[in-house]
Design a protein around this motif. Structure first.
Motif, PDB file in Angstrom:
ATOM      1  N   ASP A  13       1.024 -50.041   2.835  1.00  0.00           N
ATOM      2  CA  ASP A  13       1.681 -48.732   2.736  1.00  0.00           C
ATOM      3  C   ASP A  13       0.663 -47.606   2.650  1.00  0.00           C
ATOM      4  N   CYS A  14      -0.415 -47.818   1.914  1.00  0.00           N
ATOM      5  CA  CYS A  14      -1.467 -46.797   1.813  1.00  0.00           C
ATOM      6  C   CYS A  14      -2.031 -46.468   3.192  1.00  0.00           C
ATOM      7  N   ALA A  15      -2.324 -47.508   3.955  1.00  0.00           N
ATOM      8  CA  ALA A  15      -2.866 -47.295   5.297  1.00  0.00           C
ATOM      9  C   ALA A  15      -1.859 -46.571   6.181  1.00  0.00           C
ATOM     10  N   ALA A  16      -0.586 -46.970   6.116  1.00  0.00           N
ATOM     11  CA  ALA A  16       0.447 -46.335   6.943  1.00  0.00           C
ATOM     12  C   ALA A  16       0.654 -44.879   6.544  1.00  0.00           C
ATOM     13  N   LEU A  17       0.668 -44.602   5.246  1.00  0.00           N
ATOM     14  CA  LEU A  17       0.853 -43.221   4.783  1.00  0.00           C
ATOM     15  C   LEU A  17      -0.332 -42.348   5.177  1.00  0.00           C
ATOM     16  N   THR A  18      -1.516 -42.876   5.044  1.00  0.00           N
ATOM     17  CA  THR A  18      -2.713 -42.118   5.432  1.00  0.00           C
ATOM     18  C   THR A  18      -2.704 -41.834   6.926  1.00  0.00           C
ATOM     19  N   LEU A  19      -2.344 -42.815   7.735  1.00  0.00           N
ATOM     20  CA  LEU A  19      -2.264 -42.639   9.175  1.00  0.00           C
ATOM     21  C   LEU A  19      -1.189 -41.609   9.536  1.00  0.00           C
ATOM     22  N   ALA A  20      -0.030 -41.699   8.890  1.00  0.00           N
ATOM     23  CA  ALA A  20       1.068 -40.766   9.183  1.00  0.00           C
ATOM     24  C   ALA A  20       0.714 -39.338   8.790  1.00  0.00           C
ATOM     25  N   ALA A  21      -0.109 -39.185   7.772  1.00  0.00           N
ATOM     26  CA  ALA A  21      -0.486 -37.840   7.323  1.00  0.00           C
ATOM     27  C   ALA A  21      -1.446 -37.158   8.282  1.00  0.00           C
ATOM     28  N   ALA A  22      -2.024 -37.915   9.195  1.00  0.00           N
ATOM     29  CA  ALA A  22      -2.937 -37.391  10.223  1.00  0.00           C
ATOM     30  C   ALA A  22      -4.071 -36.589   9.593  1.00  0.00           C
ATOM     31  N   ASP A  23      -4.064 -35.271   9.782  1.00  0.00           N
ATOM     32  CA  ASP A  23      -5.154 -34.425   9.307  1.00  0.00           C
ATOM     33  C   ASP A  23      -4.967 -33.924   7.882  1.00  0.00           C
ATOM     34  N   ASP A  24      -3.866 -34.285   7.259  1.00  0.00           N
ATOM     35  CA  ASP A  24      -3.606 -33.847   5.887  1.00  0.00           C
ATOM     36  C   ASP A  24      -4.369 -34.735   4.904  1.00  0.00           C
ATOM     37  N   THR A  25      -4.621 -34.198   3.730  1.00  0.00           N
ATOM     38  CA  THR A  25      -5.298 -34.940   2.672  1.00  0.00           C
ATOM     39  C   THR A  25      -4.257 -35.698   1.863  1.00  0.00           C
ATOM     40  N   VAL A  26      -4.478 -36.985   1.690  1.00  0.00           N
ATOM     41  CA  VAL A  26      -3.572 -37.816   0.896  1.00  0.00           C
ATOM     42  C   VAL A  26      -4.333 -38.321  -0.319  1.00  0.00           C
ATOM     43  N   TRP A  27      -3.777 -38.077  -1.505  1.00  0.00           N
ATOM     44  CA  TRP A  27      -4.388 -38.560  -2.740  1.00  0.00           C
ATOM     45  C   TRP A  27      -3.474 -39.601  -3.366  1.00  0.00           C
ATOM     46  N   PHE A  28      -3.991 -40.798  -3.564  1.00  0.00           N
ATOM     47  CA  PHE A  28      -3.251 -41.860  -4.239  1.00  0.00           C
ATOM     48  C   PHE A  28      -3.646 -41.833  -5.711  1.00  0.00           C
ATOM     49  N   ALA A  29      -2.682 -41.574  -6.576  1.00  0.00           N
ATOM     50  CA  ALA A  29      -2.967 -41.442  -8.006  1.00  0.00           C
ATOM     51  C   ALA A  29      -3.667 -42.680  -8.538  1.00  0.00           C
ATOM     52  N   GLU A  30      -4.687 -42.437  -9.327  1.00  0.00           N
ATOM     53  CA  GLU A  30      -5.397 -43.532  -9.972  1.00  0.00           C
ATOM     54  C   GLU A  30      -4.544 -44.092 -11.114  1.00  0.00           C
ATOM     55  N   ASN A  31      -3.816 -43.207 -11.787  1.00  0.00           N
ATOM     56  CA  ASN A  31      -2.929 -43.612 -12.881  1.00  0.00           C
ATOM     57  C   ASN A  31      -1.792 -42.599 -12.955  1.00  0.00           C
ATOM     58  N   ALA A  32      -0.692 -42.893 -12.282  1.00  0.00           N
ATOM     59  CA  ALA A  32       0.424 -41.941 -12.209  1.00  0.00           C
ATOM     60  C   ALA A  32       1.048 -41.679 -13.575  1.00  0.00           C
ATOM     61  N   ALA A  33       1.075 -42.677 -14.451  1.00  0.00           N
ATOM     62  CA  ALA A  33       1.685 -42.519 -15.770  1.00  0.00           C
ATOM     63  C   ALA A  33       0.858 -41.610 -16.672  1.00  0.00           C
ATOM     64  N   ALA A  34      -0.446 -41.706 -16.564  1.00  0.00           N
ATOM     65  CA  ALA A  34      -1.361 -40.872 -17.354  1.00  0.00           C
ATOM     66  C   ALA A  34      -2.488 -40.443 -16.427  1.00  0.00           C
TER      67      ALA A  34
END
Length: 158
Positions: A13-34
């Motif tokens: 999913d990370c790879a697909a989301l990054t690819l779909a975002a094209a030129d946009d910056t995608v940040w995957f939270a290191e710790n979404a809860a905190a």
């Protein structure tokens, strides 16, 4: 555009989301809860959040215009007045997508409880049929009344 993903995602999913975002910056939270310091910095520049978002980060998220929650409701994300306090941010959830299966599960659960399915399964596992004990406790829905509380998508489906 910066997209902050505040949830756990698998590698595919990370790879697909990054690819779909094209030129946009995608940040995957290191710790979404905190959120970590890095997460907080990414939130400060994010225009879109998908997933969890700590409400105490809203004052620093000056660019934020849309939050897509990964739930049916908003109750788990804080007080409604916190959401209302940010009228420039569009808040969406999965209510329309998951309303049917959740409503069906609720209905199945209510019917199962009303008919004593939970008790019948326990008896079956013990191979102990207590007809005299169970039968008076089993109900039929004819003439029953139900009160539904809530105005969300799930309640509307029920």
């Amino acid at each position: 555009m910066t997209i902050y993903l505040g949830a756990r995602w698998n590698e595919t999913d990370c790879a697909a989301l990054t690819l779909a975002a094209a030129d946009d910056t995608v940040w995957f939270a290191e710790n979404a809860a905190a959120p970590t310091t890095n997460d907080q910095a990414a939130l400060a520049t994010a225009e879109i959040v998908i997933g969890s978002l700590p409400f105490n980060s809203l004052p620093t998220a000056k660019q934020l215009c849309w939050v897509q929650l990964l739930s049916v409701g908003i109750d788990g994300y804080g007080e409604r007045n916190q959401i209302a306090a940010h009228p420039t941010i569009r808040w969406t959830n999965l209510g329309g997508i998951l309303a049917d299966p959740i409503a069906q599960t609720i209905l199945a659960g209510l019917l199962a409880l009303d008919r004593g399915i939970d008790q019948l399964v326990r008896c079956q596992l013990r191979q102990d049929w207590q007809k005299n004990h169970l039968h008076p406790r089993l109900h039929v829905l004819r003439g029953a009344q139900v009160l539904l509380l809530g105005g969300g998508a799930v309640t509307r489906r029920l």
